[in-house]
Design a protein around this motif. Sequence first.
Motif, PDB file in Angstrom:
ATOM      1  N   GLN A  12      36.283  32.876  29.927  1.00 18.41           N
ATOM      2  CA  GLN A  12      35.048  33.647  30.155  1.00 18.41           C
ATOM      3  C   GLN A  12      35.265  35.137  29.926  1.00 18.41           C
ATOM      4  N   LEU A  13      36.280  35.758  30.605  1.00 19.43           N
ATOM      5  CA  LEU A  13      36.589  37.174  30.124  1.00 19.43           C
ATOM      6  C   LEU A  13      37.064  37.517  28.826  1.00 19.43           C
ATOM      7  N   GLY A  14      37.457  36.576  28.111  1.00 21.47           N
ATOM      8  CA  GLY A  14      37.957  36.784  26.713  1.00 21.47           C
ATOM      9  C   GLY A  14      39.484  37.292  27.062  1.00 21.47           C
ATOM     10  N   VAL A  15      40.360  36.813  27.755  1.00 20.12           N
ATOM     11  CA  VAL A  15      41.670  37.695  28.149  1.00 20.12           C
ATOM     12  C   VAL A  15      42.589  36.385  28.020  1.00 20.12           C
ATOM     13  N   SER A  16      43.952  36.809  27.811  1.00 19.99           N
ATOM     14  CA  SER A  16      44.956  35.847  27.929  1.00 19.99           C
ATOM     15  C   SER A  16      45.620  35.810  29.488  1.00 19.99           C
ATOM     16  N   ARG A  17      46.496  35.465  29.956  1.00 14.15           N
ATOM     17  CA  ARG A  17      46.886  35.326  31.247  1.00 14.15           C
ATOM     18  C   ARG A  17      47.711  36.751  31.357  1.00 14.15           C
ATOM     19  N   ASP A  18      48.244  37.110  30.365  1.00 20.93           N
ATOM     20  CA  ASP A  18      49.062  38.647  30.509  1.00 20.93           C
ATOM     21  C   ASP A  18      48.203  39.899  30.341  1.00 20.93           C
ATOM     22  N   GLN A  19      46.854  39.422  30.373  1.00 22.76           N
ATOM     23  CA  GLN A  19      46.009  40.698  30.101  1.00 22.76           C
ATOM     24  C   GLN A  19      45.403  40.933  31.606  1.00 22.76           C
ATOM     25  N   PHE A  50      39.134  50.280  35.098  1.00 24.31           N
ATOM     26  CA  PHE A  50      39.492  48.789  35.227  1.00 24.31           C
ATOM     27  C   PHE A  50      37.959  48.132  35.182  1.00 24.31           C
ATOM     28  N   LYS A  51      38.030  46.637  34.590  1.00 24.99           N
ATOM     29  CA  LYS A  51      37.124  45.735  34.769  1.00 24.99           C
ATOM     30  C   LYS A  51      37.388  44.999  36.077  1.00 24.99           C
ATOM     31  N   VAL A  52      36.360  44.532  36.803  1.00 24.12           N
ATOM     32  CA  VAL A  52      36.679  43.796  38.034  1.00 24.12           C
ATOM     33  C   VAL A  52      35.960  42.502  38.028  1.00 24.12           C
ATOM     34  N   SER A  62      54.939  46.433  32.332  1.00 27.75           N
ATOM     35  CA  SER A  62      54.162  45.706  31.849  1.00 27.75           C
ATOM     36  C   SER A  62      52.776  46.144  31.314  1.00 27.75           C
ATOM     37  N   PRO A  63      52.262  45.722  30.391  1.00 29.06           N
ATOM     38  CA  PRO A  63      50.949  46.267  29.968  1.00 29.06           C
ATOM     39  C   PRO A  63      49.799  46.673  31.015  1.00 29.06           C
ATOM     40  N   ARG A  64      49.116  47.594  30.852  1.00 29.80           N
ATOM     41  CA  ARG A  64      47.871  47.904  31.861  1.00 29.80           C
ATOM     42  C   ARG A  64      46.960  46.606  31.418  1.00 29.80           C
ATOM     43  N   PRO A  65      46.560  46.036  32.569  1.00 29.39           N
ATOM     44  CA  PRO A  65      45.620  44.843  32.573  1.00 29.39           C
ATOM     45  C   PRO A  65      44.239  45.357  31.925  1.00 29.39           C
ATOM     46  N   GLN A  66      43.681  44.334  31.297  1.00 33.91           N
ATOM     47  CA  GLN A  66      42.244  44.591  30.846  1.00 33.91           C
ATOM     48  C   GLN A  66      41.184  44.439  31.997  1.00 33.91           C
ATOM     49  N   TRP A  67      41.514  43.402  32.626  1.00 36.00           N
ATOM     50  CA  TRP A  67      40.600  42.957  33.967  1.00 36.00           C
ATOM     51  C   TRP A  67      41.497  42.944  34.946  1.00 36.00           C
ATOM     52  N   LEU A  68      40.821  43.404  36.322  1.00 39.09           N
ATOM     53  CA  LEU A  68      41.510  42.915  37.740  1.00 39.09           C
ATOM     54  C   LEU A  68      40.752  41.580  38.039  1.00 39.09           C
ATOM     55  N   THR A  69      41.512  40.690  38.440  1.00 43.28           N
ATOM     56  CA  THR A  69      40.838  39.499  39.126  1.00 43.28           C
ATOM     57  C   THR A  69      40.866  39.564  40.632  1.00 43.28           C
ATOM     58  N   PHE A  70      40.230  39.340  41.191  1.00 45.49           N
ATOM     59  CA  PHE A  70      40.099  39.159  42.620  1.00 45.49           C
ATOM     60  C   PHE A  70      39.725  37.963  43.661  1.00 45.49           C
ATOM     61  N   THR A  88      50.069  29.749  44.396  1.00 47.89           N
ATOM     62  CA  THR A  88      50.569  28.556  43.792  1.00 47.89           C
ATOM     63  C   THR A  88      50.304  28.620  42.010  1.00 47.89           C
ATOM     64  N   ALA A  89      48.869  28.950  42.022  1.00 47.52           N
ATOM     65  CA  ALA A  89      48.371  29.136  40.638  1.00 47.52           C
ATOM     66  C   ALA A  89      49.089  30.093  39.833  1.00 47.52           C
ATOM     67  N   ALA A  90      49.384  31.299  40.372  1.00 48.45           N
ATOM     68  CA  ALA A  90      50.189  32.369  39.787  1.00 48.45           C
ATOM     69  C   ALA A  90      51.502  31.958  39.301  1.00 48.45           C
ATOM     70  N   ARG A  91      52.031  31.270  40.133  1.00 44.01           N
ATOM     71  CA  ARG A  91      53.596  30.550  39.984  1.00 44.01           C
ATOM     72  C   ARG A  91      53.363  29.504  38.661  1.00 44.01           C
ATOM     73  N   ASP A  92      52.509  28.827  38.882  1.00 40.61           N
ATOM     74  CA  ASP A  92      52.386  27.676  37.806  1.00 40.61           C
ATOM     75  C   ASP A  92      51.939  28.299  36.550  1.00 40.61           C
ATOM     76  N   MET A  93      51.154  29.356  36.559  1.00 42.96           N
ATOM     77  CA  MET A  93      50.318  29.751  35.130  1.00 42.96           C
ATOM     78  C   MET A  93      51.057  30.864  34.693  1.00 42.96           C
ATOM     79  N   HIS A  94      52.080  31.700  35.490  1.00 44.51           N
ATOM     80  CA  HIS A  94      52.765  32.670  35.051  1.00 44.51           C
ATOM     81  C   HIS A  94      51.733  34.157  34.593  1.00 44.51           C
TER      82      HIS A  94
END
Length: 234
Positions: A169-176, A120-122, A6-14, A189-195
Amino acid sequence: MTLKNSPRPQWLTFDCYGTLIQWDEGLKAVAAQILRDKGDHPVDVNRLIEVYDRHEHRLEQTPPHRSFRQLSTLGLHMALEELGLASSAEDSQRLAAAIPKMPPFPEVIDTLARLKTMGFKVCIVSNTDDDIIAGNVAQLGGHIDRVITAQQAGAYKPNPQLFDYAHAQLGVSRDQVVHICASPTLDHTAARDMHFRCVWIDRGTGRQLLPDYQPDAILSTLDQVVPLFESLGW
């Protein structure tokens, strides 16, 4: 989507509490302090936390939207009353004061520094208020680029509204993005529902996976994220 190929993410969310910050340890300490002030009673720390968590999570999803400070105050009051203990304003003040002082796990700052070196942006996405989390972010070595809170989004995890707001706010899609977290109930739960892609930091707290969701990777400490990402060519 999985991590491999899968593509390298633009952002890492924690997620913050339990992932970066020692939430369980800090909550047990303040709960023990509150219980000691109540004198002789049969309630133990784990029972108080169990009942408090139940009330807090229910209130997070119950209109009207409240600040975390408000709902944690109400949740603690409800928990103490349910357990037959008197509650006071000092109890909730003590909890609110303790959260910003909760420290990071030992490996967190060095890991965040390495991830930033890797390009990575965090961003932190957290079920809290801006003023509460500020004290925790100040302990993270200046490695956090953005902080998105439930206060800003007007919604708490696992409501997709919080993550949709963060991604906008980060200007990214879910797959980024790749989300790194400790809570199956909220974040999975959010990851499952939002993919969106999700890495679970399972620190051995006894939290259980959802029956219908498997995160893209399971690690026991945050520093294992670096070799995982290196193995993926990121």
